[in-house]
Motif scaffolding. Structure first.
Motif, short mmCIF file in Angstrom:
data_model
loop_
_atom_site.label_atom_id
_atom_site.label_comp_id
_atom_site.label_asym_id
_atom_site.label_seq_id
_atom_site.Cartn_x
_atom_site.Cartn_y
_atom_site.Cartn_z
N ARG A 192 0.89 -1.21 -0.12
CA ARG A 192 0.18 -0.17 -0.05
C ARG A 192 0.96 1.31 -0.12
NH1 ARG A 192 -5.08 -0.22 3.31
NH2 ARG A 192 -5.59 -1.31 1.36
N THR A 193 0.91 1.92 -1.10
CA THR A 193 1.92 3.02 -1.18
C THR A 193 0.90 4.42 -1.05
OG1 THR A 193 3.09 1.93 -2.85
CG2 THR A 193 3.24 4.17 -2.82
N THR A 194 1.52 5.24 -0.34
CA THR A 194 0.91 6.60 -0.24
C THR A 194 1.78 7.65 -0.83
OG1 THR A 194 0.20 5.85 2.24
CG2 THR A 194 0.07 8.31 1.68
N PHE A 195 1.21 8.65 -1.75
CA PHE A 195 1.81 9.48 -2.53
C PHE A 195 1.50 10.86 -1.41
CE2 PHE A 195 1.11 6.29 -5.53
CZ PHE A 195 2.49 6.09 -5.79
N ILE A 196 2.41 11.65 -1.14
CA ILE A 196 2.33 12.95 -0.19
C ILE A 196 3.02 13.90 -0.80
CG2 ILE A 196 2.83 13.62 2.13
CD1 ILE A 196 3.12 10.48 3.08
N ASP A 197 2.29 15.01 -0.75
CA ASP A 197 2.92 16.47 -1.19
C ASP A 197 4.08 16.78 -0.04
OD1 ASP A 197 2.43 19.09 -2.83
OD2 ASP A 197 2.72 19.67 -0.74
N GLY A 198 5.34 16.97 -0.71
CA GLY A 198 6.49 17.23 0.39
C GLY A 198 6.33 18.53 1.03
N ALA A 199 5.59 19.53 0.34
CA ALA A 199 5.48 20.96 0.89
C ALA A 199 4.28 20.98 2.13
CB ALA A 199 5.15 21.93 -0.22
N SER A 200 3.42 20.38 1.76
CA SER A 200 2.09 20.40 2.69
C SER A 200 2.15 19.32 3.60
CB SER A 200 0.93 20.84 1.88
OG SER A 200 0.60 19.48 1.28
#
Length: 191
Positions: free
Chosen positions: A136-144
């Motif tokens: 299960r892979t989570t993609f996250i915005d690095g800035a926010s």
């Protein structure tokens, strides 16, 4: 090295032809050529494109807590580095796991399932089931820090003659690439 592996695969194929197992030999030869396969299933995503086209990607953490640490250590030690290499080879980001001032896409993974592919003599000679990992892979915005999407990425080691941990790890990286191409329209950067 690659020639030796292919010759060994051919020899195994010829051995099984002599015993009448033509379809098994053909499948084995094809799996040696293919090495690994990937797929994904979106888990949490609204289907829209992200607002930012990220120029850097960082694989931060891959854990196996969901399956109580039962993933073999040889896979856990290779998963991050080899997956990062596969993503870097795709050429979609200026930086992968490096230092970047640009917009960074953070990737975190949780192993949900690991299948060793069976045991015994059939696995030893290359005719057993393929090894597989579901992450299960989570993609996250690095800035926010905002979660953009989650998807279950599948990597399956098809080759019985190559290092299975390397293949599963590279397959995970290829699954990340496939997900980003098919859901977000990422392509190779112009050189």
């Amino acid at each position: 090295m690659t020639k030796r592996i292919l010759l060994l695969g051919l020899a195994l194929g010829l051995l099984s032809l002599s015993s009448g197992c033509v379809s098994t030999a053909l499948k084995s030869g094809y799996r040696e050529f293919k090495q690994f396969s990937t797929s994904f299933l979106p888990y949490e995503a609204d289907g829209s494109r992200w607002e930012v086209q990220y120029s850097a990607l960082r694989i931060e953490r891959i854990s196996d807590e969901a399956i109580n640490g039962r993933t073999p250590p040889e896979l856990m030690s290779r998963l991050g580095p080899l997956a990062s290499g596969e993503v870097a080879d795709a050429g979609m980001f200026r930086s992968v796991n490096g230092t970047a001032d640009d917009q960074v896409l953070i990737v975190r993974g949780e192993i949900l399932h690991y299948d060793s592919g069976g045991m015994g003599a059939t696995r030893t000679v290359g005719f057993g089931e393929s090894r597989m990992v579901v992450i299960r892979t989570t993609f996250i915005d690095g800035a926010s820090g905002r979660v953009l999407a989650r998807a279950n990425l599948v990597s399956k080691a098809e080759s019985a003659l190559r290092n299975w941990a390397d293949l599963l790890s590279r397959g995970y990286g290829a699954a990340i690439v496939k997900y980003l191409k098919e859901t977000q329209g990422y392509t190779k950067l112009a050189e």
